[in-house]
Design a protein around this motif. Structure first.
Motif, PDB file in Angstrom:
ATOM      1  N   SER A 491     -47.523 106.300 -30.026  1.00  0.00           N
ATOM      2  CA  SER A 491     -47.739 105.007 -29.376  1.00  0.00           C
ATOM      3  C   SER A 491     -46.414 104.329 -29.073  1.00  0.00           C
ATOM      4  O   SER A 491     -45.401 104.562 -29.750  1.00  0.00           O
ATOM      5  N   GLY A 492     -46.431 103.481 -28.060  1.00  0.00           N
ATOM      6  CA  GLY A 492     -45.283 102.637 -27.759  1.00  0.00           C
ATOM      7  C   GLY A 492     -45.444 101.234 -28.304  1.00  0.00           C
ATOM      8  O   GLY A 492     -44.553 100.399 -28.142  1.00  0.00           O
ATOM      9  N   LEU A 493     -46.564 100.959 -28.965  1.00  0.00           N
ATOM     10  CA  LEU A 493     -46.851  99.623 -29.487  1.00  0.00           C
ATOM     11  C   LEU A 493     -46.042  99.333 -30.743  1.00  0.00           C
ATOM     12  O   LEU A 493     -45.617 100.260 -31.454  1.00  0.00           O
ATOM     13  N   PRO A 494     -45.869  98.041 -31.072  1.00  0.00           N
ATOM     14  CA  PRO A 494     -45.212  97.697 -32.330  1.00  0.00           C
ATOM     15  C   PRO A 494     -46.127  97.986 -33.514  1.00  0.00           C
ATOM     16  O   PRO A 494     -47.327  98.210 -33.362  1.00  0.00           O
ATOM     17  N   VAL A 495     -45.551  97.958 -34.702  1.00  0.00           N
ATOM     18  CA  VAL A 495     -46.309  98.275 -35.910  1.00  0.00           C
ATOM     19  C   VAL A 495     -47.391  97.251 -36.172  1.00  0.00           C
ATOM     20  O   VAL A 495     -48.526  97.598 -36.526  1.00  0.00           O
ATOM     21  N   LYS A 496     -47.049  95.996 -36.000  1.00  0.00           N
ATOM     22  CA  LYS A 496     -47.959  94.912 -36.370  1.00  0.00           C
ATOM     23  C   LYS A 496     -49.228  94.931 -35.520  1.00  0.00           C
ATOM     24  O   LYS A 496     -49.229  95.377 -34.385  1.00  0.00           O
ATOM     25  N   VAL A 497     -50.281  94.408 -36.086  1.00  0.00           N
ATOM     26  CA  VAL A 497     -51.600  94.218 -35.497  1.00  0.00           C
ATOM     27  C   VAL A 497     -52.296  95.554 -35.225  1.00  0.00           C
ATOM     28  O   VAL A 497     -52.890  96.130 -36.125  1.00  0.00           O
ATOM     29  N   ALA A 498     -52.213  96.089 -34.022  1.00  0.00           N
ATOM     30  CA  ALA A 498     -53.042  97.228 -33.633  1.00  0.00           C
ATOM     31  C   ALA A 498     -52.786  98.445 -34.510  1.00  0.00           C
ATOM     32  O   ALA A 498     -53.730  99.039 -35.058  1.00  0.00           O
ATOM     33  N   VAL A 512     -46.779 107.311 -34.995  1.00  0.00           N
ATOM     34  CA  VAL A 512     -45.428 107.116 -34.464  1.00  0.00           C
ATOM     35  C   VAL A 512     -45.473 105.880 -33.583  1.00  0.00           C
ATOM     36  O   VAL A 512     -46.167 105.857 -32.570  1.00  0.00           O
ATOM     37  N   ALA A 513     -44.747 104.834 -33.980  1.00  0.00           N
ATOM     38  CA  ALA A 513     -44.793 103.550 -33.278  1.00  0.00           C
ATOM     39  C   ALA A 513     -43.502 103.300 -32.516  1.00  0.00           C
ATOM     40  O   ALA A 513     -42.442 103.846 -32.858  1.00  0.00           O
ATOM     41  N   GLU A 514     -43.590 102.470 -31.497  1.00  0.00           N
ATOM     42  CA  GLU A 514     -42.455 102.084 -30.639  1.00  0.00           C
ATOM     43  C   GLU A 514     -41.669 103.318 -30.189  1.00  0.00           C
ATOM     44  O   GLU A 514     -40.436 103.375 -30.277  1.00  0.00           O
ATOM     45  N   ASN A 515     -42.423 104.315 -29.737  1.00  0.00           N
ATOM     46  CA  ASN A 515     -41.838 105.518 -29.144  1.00  0.00           C
ATOM     47  C   ASN A 515     -40.857 106.227 -30.073  1.00  0.00           C
ATOM     48  O   ASN A 515     -39.809 106.722 -29.647  1.00  0.00           O
ATOM     49  N   GLY A 516     -41.188 106.273 -31.358  1.00  0.00           N
ATOM     50  CA  GLY A 516     -40.388 107.021 -32.315  1.00  0.00           C
ATOM     51  C   GLY A 516     -39.506 106.189 -33.196  1.00  0.00           C
ATOM     52  O   GLY A 516     -38.842 106.734 -34.086  1.00  0.00           O
ATOM     53  N   CYS A 517     -39.471 104.877 -33.021  1.00  0.00           N
ATOM     54  CA  CYS A 517     -38.599 104.029 -33.844  1.00  0.00           C
ATOM     55  C   CYS A 517     -39.162 103.817 -35.251  1.00  0.00           C
ATOM     56  O   CYS A 517     -38.403 103.570 -36.193  1.00  0.00           O
ATOM     57  N   PHE A 518     -40.485 103.887 -35.398  1.00  0.00           N
ATOM     58  CA  PHE A 518     -41.134 103.731 -36.703  1.00  0.00           C
ATOM     59  C   PHE A 518     -42.155 104.849 -36.871  1.00  0.00           C
ATOM     60  O   PHE A 518     -42.872 105.196 -35.927  1.00  0.00           O
ATOM     61  N   VAL A 519     -42.224 105.389 -38.068  1.00  0.00           N
ATOM     62  CA  VAL A 519     -43.151 106.487 -38.362  1.00  0.00           C
ATOM     63  C   VAL A 519     -43.896 106.176 -39.656  1.00  0.00           C
ATOM     64  O   VAL A 519     -43.266 105.839 -40.677  1.00  0.00           O
ATOM     65  N   LYS A 520     -45.226 106.289 -39.612  1.00  0.00           N
ATOM     66  CA  LYS A 520     -46.039 106.178 -40.833  1.00  0.00           C
ATOM     67  C   LYS A 520     -46.525 107.564 -41.206  1.00  0.00           C
ATOM     68  O   LYS A 520     -47.205 108.239 -40.430  1.00  0.00           O
ATOM     69  N   THR A 521     -46.150 108.004 -42.380  1.00  0.00           N
ATOM     70  CA  THR A 521     -46.565 109.326 -42.826  1.00  0.00           C
ATOM     71  C   THR A 521     -48.047 109.332 -43.169  1.00  0.00           C
ATOM     72  O   THR A 521     -48.658 108.291 -43.420  1.00  0.00           O
ATOM     73  N   GLU A 567     -41.517  90.512 -27.077  1.00  0.00           N
ATOM     74  CA  GLU A 567     -40.428  91.007 -27.918  1.00  0.00           C
ATOM     75  C   GLU A 567     -41.010  91.833 -29.054  1.00  0.00           C
ATOM     76  O   GLU A 567     -41.828  91.358 -29.833  1.00  0.00           O
ATOM     77  N   ARG A 568     -40.570  93.074 -29.138  1.00  0.00           N
ATOM     78  CA  ARG A 568     -40.973  93.961 -30.211  1.00  0.00           C
ATOM     79  C   ARG A 568     -39.814  94.162 -31.182  1.00  0.00           C
ATOM     80  O   ARG A 568     -38.733  93.636 -30.977  1.00  0.00           O
ATOM     81  N   ALA A 569     -40.024  94.948 -32.205  1.00  0.00           N
ATOM     82  CA  ALA A 569     -38.994  95.109 -33.224  1.00  0.00           C
ATOM     83  C   ALA A 569     -37.728  95.743 -32.675  1.00  0.00           C
ATOM     84  O   ALA A 569     -36.619  95.383 -33.065  1.00  0.00           O
TER      85      ALA A 569
END
Length: 626
Positions: A491-498, A512-521, A567-569
């Motif tokens: 996803s390209g979305l930020p972590v918060k909410v959705a 995978v959030a914000e196109n690879g900037c954040f990852v939840k295992t 504005e995203r992270a």
């Protein structure tokens, strides 16, 4: 002729292109030298040379020559070959070759933006990918030269343009010299003989060496006038400094336009004696390459005063010949060589500033040995790094990369075969383990990008723009419940909410959030306390700074008041379209079927033709922004 061609192919691994003498003279001496060369260096020729451009015989011969090259290349081309078109003498060749094969590039000097027929020559040139320019400055004029029908964008690698669904790539590829070959040649006995002879002949004198064509654009007249001013301003150097100017071959008309002879005569008349000649003027026929290398070796300064030039490779040769003496380089600011940081250690001059150039000559001849060595080391480091081999490798690599990128981008979606479910489902059912990557936006979920949904999201952080439908959650849960599946949601979305809600609802799914900037295992197992084992968010860009976002958001809000800025992270999303407040974005003609359509029948929304016209840019933007 055929026997000669076969012999060259066998012995030299090359094929000649036979051009009649009259055709070559008209193409090369008249059109290339009298029209293209000055314009490529921003010196527009007189109107009579360009006004009847398309009717001129020289341009017709120019086309004929390019066609001859195209015919020979096409005849000998084989699948897998790469064609390299070098320099402005074959600017029409890329368009002639395009219909036959695709993998080729063009390396060019400077863009002819001042040509009255600029676009007509640039368009065939743009048929190549990539296009190489020797210095950074001309990239923008080439990129913007195509006109309104071209859509240009800029990337970290270079500038890419899209025309008629075909991409071209413009990059900077400075050309160097073959350093190893030059070192071998300067050690030859003949060069050493001339070095000793020159040192005996000019013992006790300072030598300034130059090597240029006598074209007006090379600035030889400006060099001589600066040298004349230097002798007048510094009488203590009269009789002690000699300027040796080697003149390269050019046309008689260009030599007359350069206006050199009268300045040489004036300097000789003012400062010559029975034992001293201030200017030694030599045509290239009188100087062998060994003698030229000897001149570079014994020189106390090398002087280039071009009014406009690409890479002045004679400066590279001079630097390498000065490995022992480390003497000064005087270089025009209007050369492409000067634009590189390694050559900023020269004495930079503006050829139009006669006094400033004369002052640079004085500084070059009087600087200390320590300063000279320091300046030479910087020059040397650039020359041995930016070699001919490095230029060739970088350009060919970029050419192949651009060709592969073009092939991937130009694939017609209609040619991609549909998913073969009868073949896939049996393999899916009988596989022991499955790794599945699935896009969230556009595949599992089409976001509501209407203005009302955006306003609700900005006011409360809720609404259809951030809340996933139950159908999407159901699909993820169903896939994650199968122990054989390892599911990752991209996803390209930020972590918060959705995405936080997805992680809470379906913990067995990796995200995978914000196109690879954040990852939840993924959650592996459960602890007794109910905590997930290994299911955590990892910041992949923790070491990067994002202070730029604040000013960026402020500028976008101020400059584009009708847009929506999110504005995203790690990023800023700018949605620039506007439309009726309560309308929803229409489905594109090529809209992809999603799980929403599979689980629940789609609800069709009636829109008027005028309403659709407001969203011509929204359809594009919705595919770009998530």
């Amino acid at each position: 002729m055929c026997k000669n061609s076969d012999k060259r192919r066998d012995t030299c691994d090359s094929v000649p292109v036979w051009i009649p003498d009259g055709e070559f003279q008209s193409c090369y001496d008249e059109f290339c030298h009298q029209v293209l060369w000055p314009c490529l260096h921003y010196a527009v020729p007189d109107a009579p040379k360009t006004k009847c451009f398309y009717e001129s015989a020289s341009f017709k011969q120019y086309r004929f020559v390019d066609q001859r090259f195209a015919d020979v290349i096409t005849e000998n081309y084989r699948d897998g070959n790469t064609t390299w078109v070098n320099d402005y003498r074959l600017m029409l060749l890329p368009a002639l070759l395009r219909s036959h094969h695709n993998c080729f590039g063009t390396h060019w000097f400077l863009p002819p933006r001042c040509l009255p027929f600029f676009r007509n020559l640039l368009m065939p040139f743009c048929e190549s990918l990539p296009k190489g320019i020797q210095v950074e400055g001309p990239v923008a004029p080439v990129s913007t030269g195509g006109g309104a029908e071209k859509e240009w964008s800029e990337s970290a690698e270079g500038r890419k343009g899209k025309e008629k669904e075909r991409f071209v790539d413009v990059g900077v590829f400075p050309m160097g010299i073959d350093v190893n070959s030059l070192r071998e040649k300067k050690r030859q006995p003949e060069v050493q003989y001339w070095v000793q002879l020159l040192r005996q002949r000019y013992a006790g004198m300072k030598l300034i060496v130059g090597r240029d064509k006598l074209d007006e654009i090379q600035g030889v007249r400006h060099k001589l006038e600066a040298f004349e001013h230097f002798l007048k301003a510094n009488p203590e150097f009269q009789g002690k400094v000699v300027l040796i100017q080697v003149a390269l071959q050019t046309t008689e008309s260009n030599e007359l336009a350069g206006g050199v002879s009268d300045v040489v005569a004036r300097i000789s008349a003012a400062f010559s004696t029975l034992t001293y000649q201030p200017v030694v003027f030599l045509h290239v026929q009188e100087v062998t390459f060994s003698q030229y290398l000897a001149l570079l070796t014994v020189a106390d300064a090398f002087m280039v005063t071009s009014l406009r030039e690409g890479m002045a490779h004679q400066t590279h040769e001079y630097v390498e010949c000065q490995e022992e003496r480390n003497r000064a380089l005087i270089l025009s600011e209007f050369t492409g060589t000067y634009s590189y940081s390694g050559f900023r250690s020269c004495f930079a001059v503006n050829p139009y500033d006669t006094r400033g150039t004369a002052k640079a000559v004085y500084q070059a001849l009087t600087m200390s040995d320590e300063e000279a060595a320091s300046r030479w080391q910087d020059l040397h480091n650039h020359v041995v790094t930016q070699t001919a081999q490095a230029f060739t490798t970088s350009f060919l690599t970029r050419c192949l990369h651009a060709h592969n990128e073009h092939a991937s981008l130009s694939t017609d979606p209609s040619l991609v075969p549909s998913l073969d479910l009868p073949r896939l489902i049996p393999k899916y059912r009988h596989s022991a383990s499955r790794l599945i990557f699935v896009d969230l936006e556009g595949c599992l979920w089409v976001r509501d990008m209407s203005k009302s949904a955006m306003m609700e999201m900005f006011r409360s952080g809720k609404g259809p723009m951030v809340e996933l439908p139950e159908a999407t959650m159901w699909v993820l849960e169903s896939m994650a419940d199968d122990p054989k599946n390892e599911i990752w949601v991209l996803s390209g979305l930020p972590v918060k909410v959705a995405l936080e809600r997805v992680a809470e609802r379906v913990p067995k799914v990796g995200i995978v959030a914000e196109n690879g900037c954040f990852v939840k295992t993924r959650e592996i197992s459960k602890k007794s306390g109910g905590q997930s084992n290994g299911a955590r968010w990892i910041n992949m860009v923790a070491s990067l700074g994002f202070a730029w976002k604040g000013p960026c958001v402020e500028i976008l809000n101020y400059r584009t008041p009708a847009s929506f800025v999110e504005e995203r992270a790690t990023s800023v999303v700018w949605r620039f379209w506007t439309g009726p407040p309560d309308s929803t974005a229409p489905i594109d003609d090529d809209a992809t079927t999603t799980t929403n359509d599979i689980c629940f029948p789609p609800v069709k929304t009636a829109t008027s033709p005028s309403s659709d016209s407001h969203y011509s840019d929204r359809s594009w933007a919705r595919r770009q922004a998530a």
